[in-house]
Design an enzyme around this catalytic site. Structure first.
Site, PDB file in Angstrom:
ATOM      1  CG  ASP A  12      47.654  24.339   2.795  1.00  0.00           C
ATOM      2  OD1 ASP A  12      47.849  23.422   3.610  1.00  0.00           O
ATOM      3  OD2 ASP A  12      47.836  25.535   3.061  1.00  0.00           O
ATOM      4  CG  ASP A 177      49.398  29.154   2.471  1.00  0.00           C
ATOM      5  OD1 ASP A 177      49.923  29.742   3.433  1.00  0.00           O
ATOM      6  OD2 ASP A 177      49.043  27.964   2.524  1.00  0.00           O
TER       7      ASP A 177
END
Length: 228
Positions: A12, A177
């Site tokens: 990400d 995250d």
């Protein structure tokens, strides 16, 4: 515990490699105020990010994680257009890489791992940001939030990567995250590495049950058995 059979690592971007909220917050605030809506703070935007720009603007206009049903599609579309313009004008000067990111990516690159970026961020912003922070060279594929009809937690991007690179789910690791990152990995059948910092709507990443939880990206080196 290690994952020694990993060949492909998907990362990400926002909240994982890059703290981009300072720039996102300024652009979101400018957009909503331009439409006559109340200002939004950086603290609010930290909770609103993670599901793509359309959702971010809907939440900012609503001043809530739940987007108001009173907002018309036209208003949200105008807000998104303004946000994109303000964000592009920002030059991303307030964003910065998290500690150990560049060093970790370099070690993984040297060790021969294939690395890809899978972000819900609009594709048009991503290449410039990666170049600006000196990490574009590490990624063989960069997939933005509009690369496919569905964003994370849908696994379509991860499935596409596995097919392209001819790797099995057991050979891929998703690093992120947020809950969306972990769910995307679960939906694709691959392992996940969750970071405790970043943006997860105030919820601990451990609540999403990633296979690994870490406070620093550098801990990834141990997970995939890279010798320091």
């Amino acid at each position: 515990m290690t994952q020694q059979d990993i060949k492909l690592i998907a990362f990400d971007l926002d909240g994982t490699l890059l703290d981009s909220v300072p720039d996102l917050a300024v652009a979101a605030d400018q957009a909503v105020q331009a439409l006559g809506y109340p200002a939004v703070s950086e603290e609010q935007v930290r909770d609103y990010v993670g599901n793509g720009a359309d959702v971010l603007i809907g939440r900012a206009l609503s001043q809530s994680m739940t987007i108001s049903s009173d907002l018309s599609e036209d208003l949200r579309a105008k807000g998104r257009e303004l946000f994109d313009d303000f964000y592009a004008q920002s030059g991303h000067q307030l964003s910065h890489l998290y500690p150990t990111v560049k060093e970790t990516l370099e070690e993984l690159h040297q060790a021969g791992f294939t690395m890809a970026l899978v972000t819900n961020k609009p594709s048009k912003f991503v290449p410039e940001i990666l170049e600006q922070h000196g990490i574009a060279k590490y990624f063989v594929d960069v997939l933005g939030g509009d690369a496919f009809p569905e964003k994370k937690p849908n696994p379509v991007a991860l499935n596409w990567l596995m097919e392209k690179h001819q790797v099995k789910a057991s050979e891929m690791l998703m690093v992120g995250d947020s809950k969306n990152d972990i769910l995307a990995a679960k939906n694709a059948g691959c392992a996940s590495f969750g970071l405790t910092y970043g943006y997860n709507h105030g919820e601990p990443i451990s609540a999403s049950n990633p296979d690994f939880v870490a406070d620093s990206l550098s801990e990834l080196l141990e997970v995939v058995a890279v010798s320091a």
